[in-house]
Design a protein around this motif. Structure first.
Motif, PDB file in Angstrom:
ATOM      1  N   PHE A  14     -78.248 103.282  35.161  1.00 15.57           N
ATOM      2  CA  PHE A  14     -77.697 101.822  35.126  1.00 15.57           C
ATOM      3  C   PHE A  14     -76.431 101.519  35.716  1.00 15.57           C
ATOM      4  O   PHE A  14     -75.573 102.289  35.945  1.00 15.57           O
ATOM      5  N   ILE A  15     -76.562 100.479  36.579  1.00 18.09           N
ATOM      6  CA  ILE A  15     -75.175 100.015  37.141  1.00 18.09           C
ATOM      7  C   ILE A  15     -75.202  98.616  37.341  1.00 18.09           C
ATOM      8  O   ILE A  15     -76.179  98.007  37.608  1.00 18.09           O
ATOM      9  N   VAL A  29     -72.777 109.735  41.804  1.00 20.88           N
ATOM     10  CA  VAL A  29     -73.560 108.422  41.980  1.00 20.88           C
ATOM     11  C   VAL A  29     -74.569 108.242  43.067  1.00 20.88           C
ATOM     12  O   VAL A  29     -74.450 108.371  44.215  1.00 20.88           O
ATOM     13  N   SER A  30     -75.614 108.032  42.460  1.00 23.06           N
ATOM     14  CA  SER A  30     -76.823 107.793  43.259  1.00 23.06           C
ATOM     15  C   SER A  30     -77.125 106.264  43.893  1.00 23.06           C
ATOM     16  O   SER A  30     -77.189 105.309  43.192  1.00 23.06           O
ATOM     17  N   GLY A  89     -72.429 111.321  35.447  1.00 24.36           N
ATOM     18  CA  GLY A  89     -73.053 110.870  36.686  1.00 24.36           C
ATOM     19  C   GLY A  89     -73.927 109.346  36.453  1.00 24.36           C
ATOM     20  O   GLY A  89     -73.887 109.110  35.117  1.00 24.36           O
ATOM     21  N   ILE A  90     -74.090 108.812  37.424  1.00 21.66           N
ATOM     22  CA  ILE A  90     -74.838 107.579  37.368  1.00 21.66           C
ATOM     23  C   ILE A  90     -75.843 107.482  38.483  1.00 21.66           C
ATOM     24  O   ILE A  90     -75.728 107.917  39.561  1.00 21.66           O
ATOM     25  N   THR A  91     -77.131 106.812  38.074  1.00 24.79           N
ATOM     26  CA  THR A  91     -78.042 106.690  39.131  1.00 24.79           C
ATOM     27  C   THR A  91     -78.405 105.011  39.020  1.00 24.79           C
ATOM     28  O   THR A  91     -78.367 104.385  38.320  1.00 24.79           O
ATOM     29  N   SER A  92     -78.764 104.820  40.305  1.00 26.54           N
ATOM     30  CA  SER A  92     -79.292 103.313  40.485  1.00 26.54           C
ATOM     31  C   SER A  92     -80.558 103.254  41.257  1.00 26.54           C
ATOM     32  O   SER A  92     -80.925 104.461  41.851  1.00 26.54           O
ATOM     33  N   ASN A  93     -81.357 102.197  41.250  1.00 26.83           N
ATOM     34  CA  ASN A  93     -82.547 102.136  42.015  1.00 26.83           C
ATOM     35  C   ASN A  93     -82.764 100.520  42.373  1.00 26.83           C
ATOM     36  O   ASN A  93     -82.013  99.653  41.788  1.00 26.83           O
ATOM     37  N   PRO A  94     -83.764 100.133  43.139  1.00 31.01           N
ATOM     38  CA  PRO A  94     -84.047  98.758  43.452  1.00 31.01           C
ATOM     39  C   PRO A  94     -84.064  97.817  42.308  1.00 31.01           C
ATOM     40  O   PRO A  94     -83.668  96.822  42.465  1.00 31.01           O
TER      41      PRO A  94
END
Length: 363
Positions: free
Chosen positions: A20-21, A109-110, A42-47
């Motif tokens: 989540f971001i 961070v992705s 760490g943190i991940t994002s997606n569309p």
């Protein structure tokens, strides 16, 4: 004694990343608090995450208005917004990335390439390079879908020293192909005399979506008692592939040069079946040298009533038996995972298009 249940997961060798971001979590100090109190690493994002962040708040309106004054496309405007957020998050996670003795172990961070490029190898490579350079942080990971078209892009990016989060993995066969792409990319770097230390990658194995699609077939094929078990069994078998691949002599030659294994990352870990515990996909798959990326609500649930223990290698024979029974019942997991991959791409395409439309309306 530290009793935070989320933080204790790290005692068993697993890193928890936040799936989540948005700008509120960055600027409010909440993200820093999650790092300090829950041990988020760490943190991940997606569309879909960015679509919700941008469409549901006014935090991005001024930047959209400013970027709209140029001749940038809506997609270029989006990546301008996203890169800003990713840079800020990279800075917040920098102390984690830069921890003594384990520099580069975590703190990533992705940021994902456009989902519209999932079947376009060359365009994916070009955008991965561009995003890597625009963010310009050692602790960013560029997300590339693990489609067949993505394999060459992944290998190429790794060979160029770009950290890669391979996303949308559902099958054991494709996962093993991804490990090959990672190792081949590192070998190409090494052959050129380039450093392989601090090139990092994770392979994101999606879980809950597997059970959502397969469970109805289990009832119809007379093995309904296995509902909710297929994704976890697949993940346990994937971990055995990981252990095998990253213990070969071929890998050891790279490890001697400082290369680190491509960790398995458990994704899509929010339970979507109310019959099961809401922390199911966190609980069952805690184990060494892995990552679990969780949405905020799952993290909060685990903090409240999680039960941390190393379970990833328990009941391996049972996991093998589950997959054998599925095959014997006539369920084609190859067809299932292909459908999941196709649907996964569409699940990112749709919110990405919605996001571009929302930017158009705000211009």
């Amino acid at each position: 004694m530290d009793t935070n249940k989320v933080k204790r997961i790290h005692d068993f060798g697993q890193s928890i990343w936040l799936d989540f971001i948005d700008r509120k979590v960055i600027f409010s100090g909440e993200l820093k608090k999650l790092i300090e109190e829950d041990g988020v690493r760490g943190i991940t994002s997606n569309p879909a995450i960015f679509e919700k962040a941008i469409s549901s708040s006014s935090d991005y309106d001024a930047d959209i208005a400013e970027l709209s004054k140029s001749d940038k496309t809506n997609e270029e405007i989006f990546f301008g917004l996203a890169v800003t957020d990713i840079k800020l998050a990279c800075d917040i996670f920098w102390p984690v990335y830069n921890e003594k003795d384990v520099v580069g172990a975590d703190g990533y961070v992705s940021l994902e390439v456009s989902p519209f490029l999932a079947m376009d190898t060359q365009a994916t490579i070009i955008q991965a390079r561009q995003l890597w350079e625009e963010v310009g942080k050692a602790n960013v990971m560029i997300k590339i879908p693990g489609t067949e078209s993505g394999l060459i892009a992944i290998e190429t990016a790794i060979s160029e020293g770009i950290n890669i989060n391979v996303t949308l993995l559902f099958s054991l066969e494709r996962y093993e192909a991804v490990t090959e792409a990672y190792i081949s990319g590192l070998e190409k770097r090494a052959a050129q005399g380039l450093p392989v230390a601090h090139v990092s990658s994770v392979a994101s194995f999606f879980l809950s979506r597997i059970d959502i699609l397969v469970d109805p077939f289990l009832d119809r094929n007379g093995i309904g008692e296995l509902k909710g078990e297929i994704a976890i069994a697949s993940a346990k078998l994937a971990y055995q592939i990981y252990k095998r691949v990253f213990s070969t002599d071929r890998w050891k030659r790279l490890a001697e040069k400082g290369a680190v294994p491509q960790r398995l990352l458990w994704a899509s870990t929010s339970n979507k079946n109310p019959e099961f515990k809401d922390t199911r996909y966190v609980e069952a798959l805690i184990g060494p040298d892995t990552v679990n990326t969780v949405p905020l609500e799952t993290l909060e649930a685990y903090r409240d009533h999680g039960d941390p223990a190393s379970r990833l290698e328990s009941d391996l024979e049972a996991a093998k038996s589950v997959m054998e029974r599925v095959k014997a019942a006539g369920i084609d997991m190859g067809a299932v995972t292909k459908q999941l991959e196709d649907e996964g791409i569409e699940k990112f395409n749709a919110p990405f298009q919605k996001l571009l439309d929302a930017i158009e309306k705000q211009k």
